[in-house]
Design a protein around this motif. Structure first.
Motif, PDB file in Angstrom:
ATOM      1  N   GLN A  77       7.657  -9.760   5.954  1.00 41.32           N
ATOM      2  CA  GLN A  77       8.893  -9.861   5.653  1.00 41.32           C
ATOM      3  C   GLN A  77       9.152  -8.934   4.994  1.00 41.32           C
ATOM      4  OE1 GLN A  77       9.849 -12.619   7.230  1.00 41.32           O
ATOM      5  NE2 GLN A  77       7.448 -12.862   7.996  1.00 41.32           N
ATOM      6  N   TYR A  78       8.668  -7.605   5.137  1.00 41.75           N
ATOM      7  CA  TYR A  78       9.490  -5.384   5.128  1.00 41.75           C
ATOM      8  C   TYR A  78       9.180  -6.400   3.169  1.00 41.75           C
ATOM      9  CZ  TYR A  78      11.794  -5.993   9.015  1.00 41.75           C
ATOM     10  OH  TYR A  78      11.914  -5.372  10.432  1.00 41.75           O
ATOM     11  N   GLU A  79       8.079  -7.013   2.693  1.00 44.01           N
ATOM     12  CA  GLU A  79       7.882  -6.877   1.665  1.00 44.01           C
ATOM     13  C   GLU A  79       6.277  -5.849   1.457  1.00 44.01           C
ATOM     14  OE1 GLU A  79       7.342 -10.395  -0.359  1.00 44.01           O
ATOM     15  OE2 GLU A  79       9.124 -11.251  -0.011  1.00 44.01           O
ATOM     16  N   ASP A  80       6.041  -5.488   0.595  1.00 44.20           N
ATOM     17  CA  ASP A  80       5.072  -4.406   0.770  1.00 44.20           C
ATOM     18  C   ASP A  80       3.342  -4.315  -0.867  1.00 44.20           C
ATOM     19  OD1 ASP A  80       6.058  -3.500  -1.533  1.00 44.20           O
ATOM     20  OD2 ASP A  80       6.328  -1.210  -1.114  1.00 44.20           O
ATOM     21  N   GLY A  81       3.417  -5.786  -1.017  1.00 47.71           N
ATOM     22  CA  GLY A  81       2.659  -6.050  -1.932  1.00 47.71           C
ATOM     23  C   GLY A  81       1.452  -6.640  -1.756  1.00 47.71           C
ATOM     24  N   GLY A  82       1.512  -6.396  -0.030  1.00 47.45           N
ATOM     25  CA  GLY A  82       0.022  -6.174   0.257  1.00 47.45           C
ATOM     26  C   GLY A  82      -0.701  -4.739  -0.075  1.00 47.45           C
ATOM     27  N   GLN A  83       0.346  -3.823   0.310  1.00 50.07           N
ATOM     28  CA  GLN A  83       0.640  -2.929   0.611  1.00 50.07           C
ATOM     29  C   GLN A  83       0.045  -1.993  -1.226  1.00 50.07           C
ATOM     30  OE1 GLN A  83      -0.186  -0.629   2.662  1.00 50.07           O
ATOM     31  NE2 GLN A  83       1.170  -1.173   4.536  1.00 50.07           N
ATOM     32  N   GLU A  84      -0.056  -2.589  -1.952  1.00 52.14           N
ATOM     33  CA  GLU A  84       0.236  -2.452  -3.482  1.00 52.14           C
ATOM     34  C   GLU A  84      -1.619  -2.529  -3.663  1.00 52.14           C
ATOM     35  OE1 GLU A  84       2.145  -2.306  -7.580  1.00 52.14           O
ATOM     36  OE2 GLU A  84       3.185  -2.595  -5.739  1.00 52.14           O
ATOM     37  N   LYS A  85      -1.508  -3.977  -3.372  1.00 51.62           N
ATOM     38  CA  LYS A  85      -3.143  -4.243  -4.115  1.00 51.62           C
ATOM     39  C   LYS A  85      -4.143  -3.462  -3.255  1.00 51.62           C
ATOM     40  CE  LYS A  85      -5.355  -8.819  -3.578  1.00 51.62           C
ATOM     41  NZ  LYS A  85      -5.667 -10.002  -3.142  1.00 51.62           N
ATOM     42  N   TRP A  86      -3.009  -3.049  -1.968  1.00 52.69           N
ATOM     43  CA  TRP A  86      -4.492  -2.229  -1.591  1.00 52.69           C
ATOM     44  C   TRP A  86      -4.853  -0.983  -2.344  1.00 52.69           C
ATOM     45  CZ3 TRP A  86      -3.512   2.564   0.287  1.00 52.69           C
ATOM     46  CH2 TRP A  86      -5.134   3.582   1.261  1.00 52.69           C
ATOM     47  N   ALA A  87      -3.596   0.087  -3.176  1.00 52.54           N
ATOM     48  CA  ALA A  87      -3.838   0.481  -2.916  1.00 52.54           C
ATOM     49  C   ALA A  87      -4.394   0.705  -4.931  1.00 52.54           C
ATOM     50  CB  ALA A  87      -2.595   1.231  -3.303  1.00 52.54           C
ATOM     51  N   THR A  88      -4.595  -0.107  -5.374  1.00 48.09           N
ATOM     52  CA  THR A  88      -4.459  -0.210  -6.822  1.00 48.09           C
ATOM     53  C   THR A  88      -6.050  -0.464  -6.859  1.00 48.09           C
ATOM     54  OG1 THR A  88      -3.906  -3.150  -6.985  1.00 48.09           O
ATOM     55  CG2 THR A  88      -2.672  -1.097  -7.941  1.00 48.09           C
ATOM     56  N   GLY A  89      -6.319  -1.828  -5.842  1.00 45.71           N
ATOM     57  CA  GLY A  89      -7.747  -1.518  -4.875  1.00 45.71           C
ATOM     58  C   GLY A  89      -8.951  -0.370  -5.120  1.00 45.71           C
ATOM     59  N   LEU A  90      -7.708   0.982  -5.152  1.00 41.18           N
ATOM     60  CA  LEU A  90      -8.945   1.935  -4.747  1.00 41.18           C
ATOM     61  C   LEU A  90      -8.966   2.913  -5.864  1.00 41.18           C
ATOM     62  CD1 LEU A  90      -8.044   3.044  -1.049  1.00 41.18           C
ATOM     63  CD2 LEU A  90     -10.241   1.982  -1.828  1.00 41.18           C
ATOM     64  N   ASP A  91      -8.081   1.938  -6.849  1.00 43.60           N
ATOM     65  CA  ASP A  91      -7.882   3.039  -8.015  1.00 43.60           C
ATOM     66  C   ASP A  91      -6.678   4.001  -7.933  1.00 43.60           C
ATOM     67  OD1 ASP A  91      -9.592   0.973 -10.368  1.00 43.60           O
ATOM     68  OD2 ASP A  91     -11.082   2.181 -10.005  1.00 43.60           O
ATOM     69  N   ILE A  92      -5.515   3.137  -7.695  1.00 43.03           N
ATOM     70  CA  ILE A  92      -4.780   4.233  -6.356  1.00 43.03           C
ATOM     71  C   ILE A  92      -3.296   4.488  -7.717  1.00 43.03           C
ATOM     72  CG2 ILE A  92      -3.406   5.731  -5.026  1.00 43.03           C
ATOM     73  CD1 ILE A  92      -5.740   5.472  -2.925  1.00 43.03           C
TER      74      ILE A  92
END
Length: 473
Positions: free
Chosen positions: A101-116
């Motif tokens: 739905q043109y939202e990037d919450g999932g992508q940000e969760k992936w990054a922060t999950g890797l401490d990025i």
């Protein structure tokens, strides 16, 4: 290492690696540079984390094209009754699901999950290993201990002739909201051919205008077969035409995927063509302006480029390959290990998701010849491959291998036909591994599968080149 502040300026936050651009290449570079260590990384992104691929290119286009492909296959199989038309609303709903739905919450969760860390805003290199991030006037400066990686992607090229008409770009085509009754597609490359396919399926009357032959970087037969298929799908395909004038009385930035004003008239080959919208798909350029590169040495040992911004092939999988190499290099140097080996001349595979699909890797026959390679060509029609006949009752296609005579190895491969996307990786492995053609005789394809194409290609070679196996296959 842990995140800390620089001794020289307590207002500057330090990371080991800073990546400007949060598309797939940038994400992978950050991941590989820090994996299995306490190194830190930050990704700077001014739009949606995940980049062009996730929201306006690979993901939405394939989300639209796959149902069209399946519908065509089912429509051409005896024993299956298929409705006459696809449902545009359902197609666009599927697209929206795949772009989250043109939202990037999932992508940000992936990054922060890797401490990025994710830093929102526009990043500019403002000094050695230093990046200033502007988020709507709120600025912060960050510094990299090890490396700054530029992964800013690319932007659509709009020729001056079209500038005042505010035409659609690939973002509008993948993000379509208002389906134009008629559409002019300008270009003959991958984006043009794929977009023409799904826009016609959505109900637009499409005219495709190409200055040269379609898919001109592939084997000639690929563009010819795609042109035939697009024409059969009701698309008006015009090749080798020059556009001399564009008129649009009123145009406006109405938003991505919405019609941008009045109907537009394009003069091509001396003929006027009018349509509700114009899609310009004439190429892309690396997005390298406005990020401070004019003030730094592009060859600085701390500065790296990956993905479209590297000026290499503009393909997601290639950008991620570059990113893995760069990330591993940064990690090795940080750990005091030798630089990882990267072979020269790695072939670039590509799939074009038209119907028929085009899958290719390595050199075309002409490219190989121009490079001074004495070649043998193996070529077959897919009608001779039983596995293809099982895919659909109108199975039609062609395969070609380009073989270096002296070395006895494949240097290029092209497949055109239904579902050939799954054939190209075998060819990629054969080229990268420099597998002798004689050895390929002993890679036995299962029957009846599409992989039987490999056996038929070997059988098509002259006996002096093929060296038929002692026991046959």
């Amino acid at each position: 290492m842990t995140e800390s502040t620089a001794e020289t300026d307590s207002s500057i936050t330090e990371y080991d690696v800073i990546v400007i651009g949060g598309g797939p290449a940038g994400e992978v570079a950050a991941q590989y540079a820090t994996a299995g260590s306490d190194r830190t990384a930050a990704i700077v992104e001014h739009e949606l984390l995940g980049g062009e691929c996730s929201y306006w290119a690979c993901m939405p286009s394939k989300a639209l094209l796959r149902p069209i492909e399946v519908h065509a296959a089912a429509s051409n199989l005896e024993g299956i009754k298929v409705g006459e038309k696809l449902n545009p609303e359902e197609l666009l709903r599927r697209r929206d699901t795949w772009v989250s739905q043109y939202e990037d919450g999932g992508q940000e969760k992936w990054a922060t999950g890797l401490d990025i860390s994710v830093l929102r805003g526009h990043g500019v290199i403002s000094g050695e290993r230093t990046v200033t991030v502007d988020n709507g006037g709120q600025c912060q400066t960050v510094r990299a201990r090890l490396a700054v990686i530029v992964a800013t992607g690319s932007t659509a090229v709009i020729p001056d002739l079209f500038a005042d008409a505010q035409p659609w770009t690939s973002r509008d085509a993948t993000g379509v909201r208002e389906i134009p009754g008629s559409l002019i597609v300008v270009g003959g490359g991958v984006v043009a051919c794929e977009a023409a396919t799904w826009m016609a399926a959505l109900g637009s009357k499409v005219t495709l205008l190409s200055r040269g032959s379609l898919l001109g970087k592939t084997e000639p037969f690929a563009g010819e077969m795609v042109a035939e298929a697009l024409t059969a799908a009701g698309i008006d395909v015009r090749q080798h035409v020059d556009i001399t004038e564009v008129r649009r009385p009123v145009s406006a930035d109405t938003g991505i995927g919405r019609i941008h004003g009045d109907p537009a008239t394009v003069v091509a080959g001396g003929e006027e063509i009018t349509a509700d919208e114009v899609l310009v798909a004439t190429g892309r350029r690396p997005a390298r302006s406005g990020i401070g590169l004019d003030d730094v040495d592009a060859d600085a040992p701390w500065l790296f480029f990956v993905g479209d911004a590297s000026e290499g092939p503009a393909l997601t999988h290639w950008g991620k390959y570059q990113a893995r190499n760069v990330g591993r290099l940064i990690a090795a140097r940080a750990d005091g290990r030798p630089d990882p080996a990267v072979p020269d001349g790695v072939p670039v595979p590509q799939v074009i998701f038209t119907d028929p699909q085009v899958a290719s890797v390595g050199l075309t026959e002409r490219q190989a010849t121009d490079n001074g390679i004495d070649v043998t060509v193996a070529e077959i029609a897919f009608e001779s491959v039983a596995g293809f006949g099982l895919l659909r009752d109108d199975a039609h296609g062609k395969a070609r291998l380009v073989i270096d005579k002296a070395a006895g190895v494949i240097v290029g491969a092209t497949f055109v036909g239904p579902e050939v996307d799954e054939l190209v990786h075998a060819a990629t492995i054969a080229i990268v591994g420099r597998v002798p053609v004689d050895t390929l005789w002993h890679a036995v394809p299962s029957y009846p599968t599409v992989s039987e194409v490999w056996l038929r290609l070997l059988e098509s070679l002259p006996e002096s080149q093929a060296g038929p196996p002692a026991c046959g296959l």
